[in-house]
Design a protein around this motif. Sequence first.
Motif, short mmCIF file in Angstrom:
data_model
loop_
_atom_site.label_atom_id
_atom_site.label_comp_id
_atom_site.label_asym_id
_atom_site.label_seq_id
_atom_site.Cartn_x
_atom_site.Cartn_y
_atom_site.Cartn_z
N GLY A 101 0.80 -1.21 0.00
CA GLY A 101 0.00 0.00 0.00
C GLY A 101 0.83 1.26 0.00
N LYS A 102 1.85 1.28 0.82
CA LYS A 102 2.70 2.49 0.86
C LYS A 102 3.63 2.55 -0.35
N ARG A 103 3.90 1.43 -0.99
CA ARG A 103 4.74 1.44 -2.19
C ARG A 103 3.98 1.88 -3.43
N GLY A 104 2.64 1.74 -3.39
CA GLY A 104 1.89 2.01 -4.61
C GLY A 104 0.70 2.92 -4.48
N SER A 105 0.32 3.31 -3.26
CA SER A 105 -0.76 4.29 -3.04
C SER A 105 -2.08 3.86 -3.67
N ALA A 106 -2.34 2.57 -3.77
CA ALA A 106 -3.56 2.08 -4.40
C ALA A 106 -4.14 0.94 -3.56
N PRO A 107 -5.41 0.60 -3.78
CA PRO A 107 -6.02 -0.51 -3.04
C PRO A 107 -5.32 -1.84 -3.33
N THR A 108 -5.53 -2.80 -2.44
CA THR A 108 -4.86 -4.09 -2.52
C THR A 108 -5.05 -4.77 -3.87
N MET A 109 -6.29 -4.79 -4.35
CA MET A 109 -6.56 -5.53 -5.58
C MET A 109 -6.04 -4.82 -6.83
N ILE A 110 -5.76 -3.53 -6.75
CA ILE A 110 -5.08 -2.85 -7.85
C ILE A 110 -3.59 -3.19 -7.81
N LEU A 111 -3.00 -3.18 -6.63
CA LEU A 111 -1.58 -3.51 -6.48
C LEU A 111 -1.31 -4.96 -6.88
N SER A 112 -2.32 -5.81 -6.73
CA SER A 112 -2.17 -7.20 -7.12
C SER A 112 -2.04 -7.38 -8.62
N ARG A 113 -2.27 -6.31 -9.39
CA ARG A 113 -2.07 -6.38 -10.84
C ARG A 113 -0.59 -6.55 -11.19
N ALA A 114 0.30 -6.17 -10.28
CA ALA A 114 1.74 -6.32 -10.56
C ALA A 114 2.11 -7.80 -10.73
N PRO A 115 1.72 -8.70 -9.82
CA PRO A 115 2.05 -10.12 -10.04
C PRO A 115 1.12 -10.84 -11.00
N PHE A 116 -0.12 -10.35 -11.20
CA PHE A 116 -1.09 -11.09 -12.01
C PHE A 116 -1.34 -10.49 -13.39
N GLY A 117 -0.92 -9.26 -13.59
CA GLY A 117 -1.25 -8.56 -14.83
C GLY A 117 -2.54 -7.77 -14.66
N VAL A 118 -2.69 -6.73 -15.46
CA VAL A 118 -3.84 -5.84 -15.31
C VAL A 118 -5.16 -6.57 -15.54
N VAL A 119 -5.18 -7.47 -16.51
CA VAL A 119 -6.39 -8.26 -16.79
C VAL A 119 -6.42 -9.53 -15.95
N GLY A 120 -5.29 -10.18 -15.79
CA GLY A 120 -5.22 -11.42 -15.02
C GLY A 120 -5.65 -11.25 -13.58
N GLN A 121 -5.54 -10.03 -13.05
CA GLN A 121 -5.94 -9.76 -11.68
C GLN A 121 -7.42 -10.00 -11.42
N LYS A 122 -8.22 -10.05 -12.46
CA LYS A 122 -9.66 -10.27 -12.28
C LYS A 122 -9.93 -11.64 -11.64
N LEU A 123 -9.05 -12.61 -11.83
CA LEU A 123 -9.25 -13.93 -11.23
C LEU A 123 -9.25 -13.85 -9.71
N PRO A 124 -8.17 -13.38 -9.05
CA PRO A 124 -8.23 -13.25 -7.60
C PRO A 124 -9.21 -12.17 -7.16
N GLY A 125 -9.44 -11.16 -8.02
CA GLY A 125 -10.36 -10.09 -7.67
C GLY A 125 -11.77 -10.59 -7.41
N VAL A 126 -12.24 -11.52 -8.23
CA VAL A 126 -13.58 -12.08 -8.04
C VAL A 126 -13.68 -12.82 -6.71
N PHE A 127 -12.67 -13.65 -6.39
CA PHE A 127 -12.69 -14.37 -5.13
C PHE A 127 -12.62 -13.40 -3.94
N SER A 128 -11.80 -12.36 -4.08
CA SER A 128 -11.68 -11.38 -3.02
C SER A 128 -13.00 -10.66 -2.76
N TRP A 129 -13.67 -10.27 -3.84
CA TRP A 129 -14.95 -9.58 -3.68
C TRP A 129 -15.99 -10.49 -3.02
N LEU A 130 -16.04 -11.75 -3.43
CA LEU A 130 -17.01 -12.67 -2.87
C LEU A 130 -16.77 -12.91 -1.38
#
Length: 492
Positions: A84-113
Amino acid sequence: MSELDAVRRAGIEVTGIEIVDEAERTAKPSDLFWPWFAANVSVFGISYGSFVLGFGLSLTQAVLVTVLGVVVSFAACGLVAIAGKRGSAPTMILSRAPFGVVGQKLPGVFSWLISIGWETFLAITATLATATVLRELGWGGGTATKVVACAVIAALIVAASVAGYHVIMRMQSVLTWLTGAATIGYILLTFDQIDLDRVTSLPGGSGQAVVGAFVMVMTGFGFGWINIAADWSRYQRRDTSGAQIVAWNTLAGALAPVVLVVYGILLAGSSDTLSAGIVNDPVGTLASVLPTWFLVPFLVASVLALVSGAVLGIYSSGLTLLSLGVRIPRPAAALVDGVILTAGTVYVVFVAQTFLGPFQSFLITLGVPVAAWAGIMIGDIALRRRDYDEAALFDASGRYGAVAWTSVATMVVASVVGWGLVVNQISGTAWNDWQGYLIEPFGLGTRLPDGAGWDGAWPYANLGVLAAFAIGLLVTLVARRSAVRRQEAGAA
């Protein structure tokens, strides 16, 4: 004055998933104490003492499992919060770094649920707690009471989450003192219920039982928050020490649960009746040992603590919804999740007959892929030496790319392995008995006929959560090292 300025002047946070402006990054590491402590200083945590003893542990084993499970799980939240302090963005946006901007939707759906699930559970528990305590007082507790309680609790949760970060931080600092004082009062008034001779004579359990209790504590506390851990640290100054963020996260999150669960172990271990009652009706059973005059403060503390946790959850689930591509303002996203929360609460409280068993099974199922994501995210954070390229987090052609197939495949494989090593044979969840398919092939237990459960000590240890986390972490540390180096060098 523009409409946006009017919203800001009303004290409502308008920042959504976009990068927090440097001028707004004024929080100190110690500011993290208030939201994390307030969300976890709940008398409901005392009920976990009964759940831990349900694995057949001795006092020493139960205390050890509690301390390690709570501290380790919130330390993991602290590690994710560094992002969070390295990127100033919410967790699921920062998770785009390891998953890719589109690939992040996979963990994003589980996180939202799972966020929607947890916050709905807290709202349901708060509503039922109100009805239970008022019934103990002889002031009602029927349908009318539940309707009013549901409306008030949902309104509090939604209003605070729509207002956003700054209002929530102020609210949590006040709730910390109120709920903390009432919780201390509960402990003082029930301390005479503890039978130390009985508790210290509890027989010890097997190593498998210890592991199972450890996993239960981890998933019930820190791992229940890990997918939103960076949402609160994104307002930290960029030069803040990562070690301080981890330390304050761990201290604030773990302090109250450790004390409360250990006290719950002493309380439940002193009475079989109390321990059995907590399993079916935690709030009502905890209230049954209180003097009548303290039931109202107990009710206020219980409800406010549950509301506090739900507020953090719905705020972050709204951000996660935005990260999935829903194009609405952040307050509107929180409101959408609030409507879902309210509908779920109304359904369970007034319509459903058997909910808690299936719902617990649902959360365990989601906990496996979230654990896999956590391992990948922590491994990725450990590999990085620089701040995130914030613009690239929103650009599929940037250095983080559209889909990071290594991370996506790792999460899929880790989840498949994890689901094969957990069991969900909870009453009313026959639809979810497909899990545990690796237990017999690995020689960890034998499925009994006609859905009668499992024979053996390992099936109920729920090793799948640990396995999913470990696979995600280790594969990332080994297989993504060069990819992270290329990203930090600026290569798309």
